[in-house]
Write a protein that holds these residues in place. Structure first.
Motif, PDB file in Angstrom:
ATOM      1  N   THR A   1       1.029  15.593  -2.360  1.00 49.26           N
ATOM      2  CA  THR A   1      -0.131  16.060  -1.950  1.00 49.26           C
ATOM      3  C   THR A   1      -0.828  16.649  -1.856  1.00 49.26           C
ATOM      4  OG1 THR A   1       1.639  18.223  -1.408  1.00 49.26           O
ATOM      5  CG2 THR A   1       2.228  16.695   0.064  1.00 49.26           C
TER       6      THR A   1
ATOM      7  N   LEU B   1       3.060  21.511  -4.247  1.00 45.51           N
ATOM      8  CA  LEU B   1       3.747  21.540  -3.767  1.00 45.51           C
ATOM      9  C   LEU B   1       5.174  21.569  -3.732  1.00 45.51           C
ATOM     10  CD1 LEU B   1       2.552  22.577   0.309  1.00 45.51           C
ATOM     11  CD2 LEU B   1       2.753  23.898  -1.627  1.00 45.51           C
TER      12      LEU B   1
ATOM     13  N   LEU C   1       6.698  16.759   9.923  1.00 44.92           N
ATOM     14  CA  LEU C   1       6.035  14.939   9.883  1.00 44.92           C
ATOM     15  C   LEU C   1       6.147  14.122  11.459  1.00 44.92           C
ATOM     16  CD1 LEU C   1       7.948  15.285   7.038  1.00 44.92           C
ATOM     17  CD2 LEU C   1       5.598  15.025   6.567  1.00 44.92           C
TER      18      LEU C   1
ATOM     19  N   PHE D   1      -2.759  13.808  10.856  1.00 46.10           N
ATOM     20  CA  PHE D   1      -2.374  12.901   9.779  1.00 46.10           C
ATOM     21  C   PHE D   1      -2.935  14.069   8.281  1.00 46.10           C
ATOM     22  CE2 PHE D   1      -0.716   9.344  12.479  1.00 46.10           C
ATOM     23  CZ  PHE D   1      -0.004   9.332  11.834  1.00 46.10           C
ATOM     24  N   ARG D   2      -4.078  14.678   9.140  1.00 45.29           N
ATOM     25  CA  ARG D   2      -4.984  15.358   7.958  1.00 45.29           C
ATOM     26  C   ARG D   2      -4.048  16.661   7.570  1.00 45.29           C
ATOM     27  NH1 ARG D   2      -6.665  17.645   4.503  1.00 45.29           N
ATOM     28  NH2 ARG D   2      -8.819  18.319   3.905  1.00 45.29           N
TER      29      ARG D   2
ATOM     30  N   MET E   1       3.042   9.985   4.107  1.00 41.81           N
ATOM     31  CA  MET E   1       1.965  10.376   4.982  1.00 41.81           C
ATOM     32  C   MET E   1       0.639  10.415   4.508  1.00 41.81           C
ATOM     33  SD  MET E   1       3.789   9.780   7.632  1.00 41.81           S
ATOM     34  CE  MET E   1       4.951   9.572   8.475  1.00 41.81           C
ATOM     35  N   GLN E   2       0.722  11.161   2.781  1.00 44.61           N
ATOM     36  CA  GLN E   2      -0.908  10.786   1.920  1.00 44.61           C
ATOM     37  C   GLN E   2      -1.438   9.115   2.132  1.00 44.61           C
ATOM     38  OE1 GLN E   2      -1.542  14.176   1.966  1.00 44.61           O
ATOM     39  NE2 GLN E   2       0.467  14.223   2.306  1.00 44.61           N
TER      40      GLN E   2
ATOM     41  N   LEU F   1       8.777  11.606   2.369  1.00 41.29           N
ATOM     42  CA  LEU F   1       8.238  11.816   3.495  1.00 41.29           C
ATOM     43  C   LEU F   1       7.123  12.438   3.661  1.00 41.29           C
ATOM     44  CD1 LEU F   1       8.273   9.681   5.667  1.00 41.29           C
ATOM     45  CD2 LEU F   1       9.333  11.166   7.535  1.00 41.29           C
ATOM     46  N   TYR F   2       6.539  13.773   3.026  1.00 43.90           N
ATOM     47  CA  TYR F   2       5.077  13.869   2.687  1.00 43.90           C
ATOM     48  C   TYR F   2       4.488  13.196   2.096  1.00 43.90           C
ATOM     49  CZ  TYR F   2       6.626  18.282   4.491  1.00 43.90           C
ATOM     50  OH  TYR F   2       7.467  19.486   5.539  1.00 43.90           O
TER      51      TYR F   2
ATOM     52  N   ILE G   1      -0.910  17.570   7.290  1.00 44.45           N
ATOM     53  CA  ILE G   1       0.683  17.432   6.243  1.00 44.45           C
ATOM     54  C   ILE G   1       0.009  17.030   4.813  1.00 44.45           C
ATOM     55  CG2 ILE G   1       2.300  15.549   5.996  1.00 44.45           C
ATOM     56  CD1 ILE G   1       1.893  13.846   8.812  1.00 44.45           C
ATOM     57  N   GLY G   2       0.846  18.001   4.301  1.00 40.46           N
ATOM     58  CA  GLY G   2       0.511  18.442   2.981  1.00 40.46           C
ATOM     59  C   GLY G   2      -0.467  19.096   3.004  1.00 40.46           C
ATOM     60  N   THR G   3      -1.472  20.026   3.648  1.00 37.30           N
ATOM     61  CA  THR G   3      -2.337  20.781   3.804  1.00 37.30           C
ATOM     62  C   THR G   3      -2.344  22.259   3.591  1.00 37.30           C
ATOM     63  OG1 THR G   3      -4.035  19.333   5.504  1.00 37.30           O
ATOM     64  CG2 THR G   3      -4.785  21.623   4.624  1.00 37.30           C
TER      65      THR G   3
ATOM     66  N   THR H   1      -9.047  13.216  -0.290  1.00 34.93           N
ATOM     67  CA  THR H   1      -8.927  13.645   1.159  1.00 34.93           C
ATOM     68  C   THR H   1     -10.551  14.529   1.974  1.00 34.93           C
ATOM     69  OG1 THR H   1      -6.608  12.925   2.038  1.00 34.93           O
ATOM     70  CG2 THR H   1      -8.373  14.311   4.390  1.00 34.93           C
TER      71      THR H   1
ATOM     72  N   GLU I   1      -4.396  15.467  -0.715  1.00 34.91           N
ATOM     73  CA  GLU I   1      -5.169  16.793  -0.275  1.00 34.91           C
ATOM     74  C   GLU I   1      -6.874  16.279  -0.912  1.00 34.91           C
ATOM     75  OE1 GLU I   1      -4.828  18.587   2.509  1.00 34.91           O
ATOM     76  OE2 GLU I   1      -6.604  19.468   1.716  1.00 34.91           O
TER      77      GLU I   1
ATOM     78  N   ALA J   1      -1.355   7.442   4.890  1.00 38.52           N
ATOM     79  CA  ALA J   1      -2.261   7.764   5.817  1.00 38.52           C
ATOM     80  C   ALA J   1      -3.326   8.696   5.836  1.00 38.52           C
ATOM     81  CB  ALA J   1      -1.536   7.554   7.660  1.00 38.52           C
ATOM     82  N   LYS J   2      -3.321  10.258   5.416  1.00 39.53           N
ATOM     83  CA  LYS J   2      -4.257  11.020   5.167  1.00 39.53           C
ATOM     84  C   LYS J   2      -5.638  11.006   4.516  1.00 39.53           C
ATOM     85  CE  LYS J   2      -4.230  15.647   3.626  1.00 39.53           C
ATOM     86  NZ  LYS J   2      -3.170  16.146   2.880  1.00 39.53           N
TER      87      LYS J   2
END
Lengths: 287, 263
Positions: A140, A87, B207, B253-254, A179-180, A175-176, B256-258, A147, A144, A182-183
């Motif tokens: 992202t 995105l 966020l 956190f999961r 955060m990946q 920032l997205y 974010i960006g999903t 993950t 994703e 951490a994800k």
């Protein structure tokens, strides 16, 4: 040209070792590449036949697909999560065009391929990052897909083998992207806590936010010879400290010496080594 | 001058309260605990025990310092791997004794240096992220000034993430972004705008969880308000079992960006 040579012929320049050295026309009409290490020229078909390594041992970068063709048992690769695309979460100027040209040039939808495969007869989940898609940067979509892969591996009690090749978090998703880190770390941790095996292989380059997240979280960490592996960019370190960098700074060998890599894994024999490690961790798959 | 860059300047101001000011303002009886038990004590990260009202808490902060001398001592708030390892040691200690962990983030980024690379800066951050995601005790992280990239996130994988009104949180500094994009670090103002690094931007994207108003910043009424917020948030988080808590953190956190609708 024999049928073998035809099959082994690289389909494009990227497959034959990428932009780090441009092929030149050799005497016999076949394109050649000059090794940045030993300065010898080898025909592309020869490089391709020896997994994109020079006779001197220099490892060229390669595309994710090319790596898969060396790594996965023939016909075993089943790609997952191909619908996950990037995105433009912060509407970053020029990012849309950058993505389009990355897709066009690499012929991939994103900077990582995820799926299942067998390696030397051992089933596993596999991710391979694509250095020719925005330098394998993690936005992202990459976060994703990774993950989902670790969640899939957890659900199916599979080991994960991963090949990192990344400049770090993708700036264009702000920032997205950060955060990946951490994800993906959360997903790796859950997989790990369930007693499952993660083999992380660091290839050229593994830096920034990828070094500072999943790539450093393997139970066993291997690195390809000569690969750049580090957190901060070498130039930034040089500018900040105003000191000459030690020889071999931020290479796979440097990381081995300082205790952050279990072993250097040259491409020759890599597949057998991975199969052996997967086999040794079979027991961990019991629920 | 862009609005976002004004905020960047405010976030970086040396007159702004640092993490140590937050710790002494909010908590009582702070006792600093030093060292990572492996190599050294990194002065860029402070941590220890304190009380929030009657409750014992573990507090950790990235500290920039005020005076030039102090700022040099603290590497201008750029932590070494030892700083992150000290933070993790204190977090694991907090988990053992069921204390909540409250972290204050204020850094331009993890320290950039030969030694930091030799001692595994990337590995230290990665390990913190992995461990924070499953820490079985409530965690709250507040970005009080600069939230610079991985070096900030290394203390930020928490149940609640708050930002002060004039704090920033970004994947790269505006200067770094400008030099990559336009080969010109002086275009940092424009970069600050496009990076969407303000607290409001981060809140809009989901966020972070809350923007903390800076009204009365540094005064007792400000500390009093934060004390109240922390106490209230901890009451919510402590009502959850460790399993529910870590599951919710993972989901946070999961998510974010999903969302892939635009893909």
């Amino acid at each position: 040209m024999s049928i073998l040579n035809f099959l082994l012929q690289p389909k494009n320049e990227l497959e034959a070792g990428g932009r780090s050295a441009l092929p030149v026309q050799g005497d016999e009409g076949e394109p050649e590449k000059t090794c940045p290490n030993c300065h010898r020229s080898l025909p592309l078909s020869r490089l391709w036949a020896q997994q994109n390594t020079c006779d001197c041992g220099h490892h060229y970068r390669m595309t994710a697909r090319q790596r898969l063709s060396y790594l996965a048992d023939p016909g075993s690769w089943r790609e997952l999560f191909t619908d996950v695309a990037s995105l433009d979460p912060i509407g970053f100027p020029g990012y849309g065009e950058k993505l389009s040209s990355a897709r066009l040039n690499s012929k991939e939808a994103e900077a990582v391929l995820c799926g299942t495969a067998s390696v030397g007869g051992q089933d596993c989940c596999l991710y391979v990052m694509e250095p020719y898609f925005m330098m394998g940067s993690m936005g992202t979509a990459v976060g994703e897909k990774l993950t989902r892969l670790f969640e899939y591996a957890l659900e199916h009690r599979k080991s994960v083998v991963g090949f990192a090749a990344s400049g770090g978090a993708r700036m264009q998703e702000g920032l997205y992207s950060l955060m990946q880190m951490a994800k993906t770390s959360g997903a790796v941790k859950r997989h790990s806590d369930a007693g499952l095996f993660f083999l992380s292989v660091l290839t050229d380059p593994t830096t920034g936010g990828v070094t500072a997240s999943f790539a450093s979280e393997g139970d066993i960490i291997l690195a390809e010879p000569g690969a750049t592996v580090g957190f901060a960019g070498a130039r930034v370190v040089e500018q900040t400290t105003r000191k000459a960098l030690p020889k071999g700074f931020q290479t796979a060998e440097f990381m081995l010496e300082h205790g952050f890599v279990d072993a250097i894994a040259p491409r020759r024999g890599q597949r057998a080594l991975i199969a052996k490690l997967l086999h040794l961790h079979e027991g961990g798959k019991q629920p | 001058m862009s609005g976002a860059y004004e905020i960047v300047k405010t976030a970086r101001s040396t007159r702004r309260p640092t993490s140590m000011d937050f710790i002494s303002g909010i908590f009582s009886g702070f006792m600093e605990l030093h060292g990572d038990r492996r190599f050294a004590d990194d002065r860029a990260i402070v941590g220890g025990l304190a009380r929030l009202g009657e409750r014992a808490v573990t507090v950790i902060g990235i500290e920039k310092g005020h005076s030039t001398r102090e700022r040099m001592l603290r590497s201008f708030g750029a932590p070494q791997p030892e700083g992150y390892r000290k933070a993790l040691r204190l977090m694991k200690q907090a988990e053992k004794f069921r204390r909540p962990v409250i972290s204050f983030i204020d850094t331009s980024g993890a320290y950039c240096g030969i030694g930091a690379e030799e001692r595994g800066q990337g590995q230290a951050i990665a390990e913190n992220l992995m461990e924070m995601m499953t820490l079985r005790t409530p965690t709250i992280s507040i970005v009080v000034g600069e939230g610079g990239s991985g070096g900030a996130l290394a203390l930020g994988a928490a149940d609640r993430v708050w930002m002060l009104e004039n704090a920033i949180y970004s994947v790269i500094s505006p200067e770094g972004c400008a030099s990559i994009l336009w080969k010109d670090a002086s275009k940092a103002e424009t970069a600050a705008e496009v990076l969407k690094l303000t607290a409001r931007d981060s809140l809009r994207g989901g966020l972070i969880d809350e923007v903390i108003s800076e009204e009365g910043l540094g005064e007792e009424r400000f500390w009093h308000r934060l004390r109240g917020k922390l106490t209230e948030a901890l009451r919510e988080l402590e009502a959850m079992s460790p399993e529910t808590l870590t599951e919710a953190r993972y989901r946070r956190f999961r998510a974010i960006g999903t969302d892939r609708k635009e893909g």
